[in-house]
Design a protein around this motif. Structure first.
Motif, short mmCIF file in Angstrom:
data_model
loop_
_atom_site.label_atom_id
_atom_site.label_comp_id
_atom_site.label_asym_id
_atom_site.label_seq_id
_atom_site.Cartn_x
_atom_site.Cartn_y
_atom_site.Cartn_z
N SER A 91 0.71 -1.24 0.13
CA SER A 91 -0.06 0.39 -0.05
C SER A 91 1.09 1.48 0.37
CB SER A 91 -0.93 -0.13 1.39
OG SER A 91 -1.37 1.35 1.48
N PHE A 92 1.91 1.48 0.74
CA PHE A 92 2.35 2.88 0.65
C PHE A 92 3.30 2.49 -0.33
CE2 PHE A 92 1.35 2.43 5.61
CZ PHE A 92 1.03 3.07 5.35
N SER A 93 4.39 1.85 -0.61
CA SER A 93 4.98 1.35 -2.10
C SER A 93 3.91 2.33 -3.51
CB SER A 93 5.09 0.16 -2.39
OG SER A 93 6.05 -0.50 -1.68
N THR A 110 10.57 9.14 14.28
CA THR A 110 9.70 8.69 13.80
C THR A 110 7.82 9.29 13.78
OG1 THR A 110 8.06 6.67 13.40
CG2 THR A 110 8.78 6.87 15.60
N SER A 111 7.81 10.09 11.82
CA SER A 111 5.78 10.24 12.60
C SER A 111 4.69 9.72 11.75
CB SER A 111 6.54 11.74 12.07
OG SER A 111 6.66 12.13 10.37
N GLY A 112 4.30 9.08 12.23
CA GLY A 112 3.35 8.52 11.44
C GLY A 112 3.45 6.81 11.21
N VAL A 113 4.18 6.52 12.34
CA VAL A 113 5.06 5.55 11.11
C VAL A 113 4.21 3.84 12.02
CG1 VAL A 113 6.53 3.94 10.62
CG2 VAL A 113 6.72 6.51 10.46
N GLN A 118 1.02 3.87 -2.39
CA GLN A 118 0.86 5.61 -2.19
C GLN A 118 2.06 6.51 -2.88
OE1 GLN A 118 -0.23 5.73 1.73
NE2 GLN A 118 0.66 7.72 2.20
N TRP A 119 4.36 6.30 -1.90
CA TRP A 119 4.64 6.78 -3.08
C TRP A 119 4.87 7.02 -4.45
CZ3 TRP A 119 4.44 10.01 0.34
CH2 TRP A 119 4.38 9.81 1.79
N GLU A 120 4.81 5.76 -4.65
CA GLU A 120 4.38 5.85 -6.27
C GLU A 120 3.24 7.12 -6.70
OE1 GLU A 120 4.44 1.46 -7.87
OE2 GLU A 120 3.36 2.42 -9.00
N MET A 156 14.69 4.74 6.33
CA MET A 156 14.59 3.62 6.29
C MET A 156 12.86 3.38 6.51
SD MET A 156 14.74 0.59 9.82
CE MET A 156 13.25 0.85 10.27
N ASP A 157 12.49 2.67 5.75
CA ASP A 157 10.82 2.92 5.36
C ASP A 157 11.06 1.29 4.64
OD1 ASP A 157 8.54 4.58 4.94
OD2 ASP A 157 8.29 2.94 3.84
N LEU A 158 9.59 0.27 4.75
CA LEU A 158 8.84 -0.85 4.80
C LEU A 158 9.08 -0.91 3.35
CD1 LEU A 158 8.54 -3.79 6.49
CD2 LEU A 158 5.95 -2.99 6.31
N SER A 159 8.60 0.16 2.35
CA SER A 159 8.20 0.24 1.89
C SER A 159 9.21 0.50 0.33
CB SER A 159 6.75 1.36 1.32
OG SER A 159 7.65 2.24 1.19
N THR A 191 3.49 16.99 1.74
CA THR A 191 3.03 15.57 2.01
C THR A 191 2.33 16.38 3.15
OG1 THR A 191 5.26 14.98 1.82
CG2 THR A 191 4.26 13.88 3.31
N TRP A 192 0.97 15.63 3.67
CA TRP A 192 0.11 15.79 4.73
C TRP A 192 0.23 17.89 4.55
CZ3 TRP A 192 0.23 11.77 3.80
CH2 TRP A 192 1.49 10.51 4.50
N PHE A 193 -0.34 18.21 3.35
CA PHE A 193 -0.70 19.50 3.02
C PHE A 193 0.22 20.26 3.89
CE2 PHE A 193 -4.97 17.22 3.72
CZ PHE A 193 -4.96 16.07 2.27
N ALA A 244 12.40 7.06 10.81
CA ALA A 244 12.12 5.23 11.20
C ALA A 244 10.75 5.17 10.30
CB ALA A 244 12.25 4.32 11.95
N GLY A 245 10.80 4.91 8.94
CA GLY A 245 9.29 5.60 8.01
C GLY A 245 9.74 6.48 7.57
N CYS A 246 10.32 6.62 7.18
CA CYS A 246 10.83 7.93 5.98
C CYS A 246 10.22 8.37 5.38
CB CYS A 246 12.35 7.90 5.69
SG CYS A 246 12.57 6.94 3.96
N GLY A 267 13.83 -1.58 5.25
CA GLY A 267 13.78 -2.27 6.26
C GLY A 267 12.16 -2.07 6.74
N ASN A 268 12.31 -3.01 8.11
CA ASN A 268 11.28 -2.96 8.89
C ASN A 268 11.73 -2.46 10.87
OD1 ASN A 268 8.73 -3.68 10.66
ND2 ASN A 268 8.64 -6.19 9.98
N VAL A 269 10.58 -1.47 10.97
CA VAL A 269 10.89 -1.37 12.44
C VAL A 269 11.08 -1.67 12.96
CG1 VAL A 269 9.11 -0.25 13.34
CG2 VAL A 269 10.89 1.11 13.72
N MET A 270 9.91 -3.51 12.97
CA MET A 270 9.70 -4.14 14.45
C MET A 270 10.93 -5.54 14.02
SD MET A 270 5.33 -4.94 13.80
CE MET A 270 5.54 -5.11 15.51
N GLN A 273 8.25 24.80 5.34
CA GLN A 273 7.13 23.95 6.56
C GLN A 273 7.77 22.96 7.67
OE1 GLN A 273 2.75 24.32 6.31
NE2 GLN A 273 2.80 24.11 8.67
N ARG A 274 7.69 21.96 6.89
CA ARG A 274 8.20 20.27 7.62
C ARG A 274 9.64 20.54 8.05
NH1 ARG A 274 6.97 14.98 5.69
NH2 ARG A 274 6.32 14.52 7.48
N ARG A 275 10.69 21.40 7.36
CA ARG A 275 12.11 21.43 7.47
C ARG A 275 12.06 22.17 8.66
NH1 ARG A 275 15.01 24.37 2.61
NH2 ARG A 275 13.77 25.78 4.65
#
Ligand SMILES: C[S@@+](CC[C@H](N)C(=O)[O-])C[C@H]1O[C@@H](n2cnc3c(N)ncnc32)[C@H](O)[C@@H]1O
Length: 372
Positions: free
Chosen positions: A113-115, A226-229, A117-119, A180-183, A127-129, A159-161, A209-212, A135-137
């Protein structure tokens, strides 16, 4: 990937160090000048073989894929590279091995799903409006409650970048950063690193990579973000535990999670998600793209009734569809109140725990920092 990363990576299955077999590589003069040999080569393709068990992880398009099910996810690559792999002494068996995947630690739908989404995301989107470019930086230092000096020379994990845009911007504070991201989002993030991190690009790394089951040794990082992950994993608590093992004692930890919503919105959301999080991904994205104008209209009406303005007004239909997909597609979406999140931090022994949620995201998110 840089040889530097080999020093840091570990097998997500057994925790042992990895041996790198480089198949294709090229020199990186800027990296060499900045950090010496460990940064002076870009390994374009190769294999990371575990020194403790039979798992092996491919390096494809310059990005290490250090997930336990790599053999399954990159079956075509392993097949294609089989003559090379079997020619490596002692590695003949690797191409036969499939890392056993434990569904309590690895969620295939999340990965896919996230793969997707980021495609769909395009660099330059909000990102997230929020704009990633300013702003995010600019919010990052306030979020982690560290000064640029405190980040300088430090090793930081994001983690979950996701798209890696925020990850890249952190290098401008002098930190060496690993996203690092799972997707598969990390592939595009890596391709964009020169553009996003400029002269700091050699000290910006991306890993699948998987944070778990993180592919790093305990106490590797000075600080973590880690934000939103973590709420998208099969267990936020267990993800938080493994995330916390990776930071050094005294290191700063920033975690942002979804906030528990009021019942009038939380209950319908849960009911709709029970259906949508099971739909085929492409079908769901197309449905949400179709419905995005209607959703935008509803959001703007609610904002008007509240006497607020909504950032959705300045976004494209595709950006709106991505944001809807982010909500309706992932299988896991746990939510927390500030009190619950504080408890998650304090019962794990974190110190100086405080709520650092920004006002502009407090309706949806809750964020805390603490020191290990
Ligand atoms: C909502 S996005 C947030 C991305 C980024 N942190 C940001 O703030 O823009 C969630 C990200 O978490 C990643 N993710 C989900 N489960 C994960 C896991 N088990 N390990 C690592 N990343 C994961 C997803 O692939 C996705 O990119």
């Amino acid at each position: 990937m840089k040889p530097r990363l080999v020093e840091l990576l570990r097998c997500p299955g057994c925790g042992a160090a990895l041996t790198c077999f480089s198949f294709e590589e090229r020199p990186d003069a800027a990296g060499l000048a900045q950090g010496g040999e460990a940064y002076g080569t870009e390994i374009e393709s190769g294999l990371l073989a575990c020194q403790g068990c039979d798992l092996a992880f491919p390096i494809i398009e310059e990005v290490p894929r250090v997930i336990r099910n790599a053999f399954e996810e990159y079956a075509d690559w392993f097949k294609e590279q089989s003559p090379r792999i079997t020619a490596i002494d002692g590695l003949g068996a690797v191409s036969q091995k499939i890392g056993s995947v434990d569904s309590s630690r690895f969620d295939k739908r999340s990965n896919e799903s996230f793969s997707l989404q980021w495609e769909k995301y395009q660099y330059g989107d909000k990102t997230w409006f929020k704009s990633d470019l300013d702003q995010r930086r600019d919010e990052f230092l306030d979020a982690v409650q560290l000064s640029a000096d405190e980040l300088d020379g430090k090793l930081v994990l994001d983690a979950g970048c996701g798209n890696g845009r925020l990850t890249a911007s952190v290098t401008r504070y002098g930190a060496e950063v690993i996203g690092m991201d799972l997707s598969r989002s990390v592939v595009r993030a890596h391709k964009m690193r020169d553009e996003h991190a400029g002269e700091n690009a050699p000290r910006l790394h991306f890993v699948q990579g998987n944070v778990m089951e993180p592919p790093f040794a305990p106490e590797t990082f000075d600080h973590e973000h880690t934000s939103g992950v973590l709420h998208h994993t099969p267990s936020t608590e267990r993800s938080l535990d493994s995330f916390l093992t990776l930071v050094k004692p005294g290191g700063r930890v920033y975690v942002q999670l979804y906030r528990t919503r009021e019942p009038w919105i939380g209950i319908p959301n849960a009911i709709i998600r029970a259906c949508t999080s099971r739909l085929p991904l492409n079908l769901l994205f197309n449905v949400l793209y179709f419905l995005a104008p209607l959703h935008r209209w509803l959001v703007l009406i609610v904002a008007k009734l509240r006497g607020e303005t909504s950032p959705i007004a300045d976004t494209s239909r595709r950006e709106q569809a991505i944001s809807l997909f982010d909500n309706y597609s992932p299988r896991y979406q746990y939510r927390y109140t500030p009190a619950q999140m504080e408890k998650l931090f304090t019962e794990r022994g974190l110190k100086n725990v405080r709520d650092v949620t920004f006002e502009n995201e407090a309706r949806h998110m809750v964020a805390f920092v603490g020191d290990k």
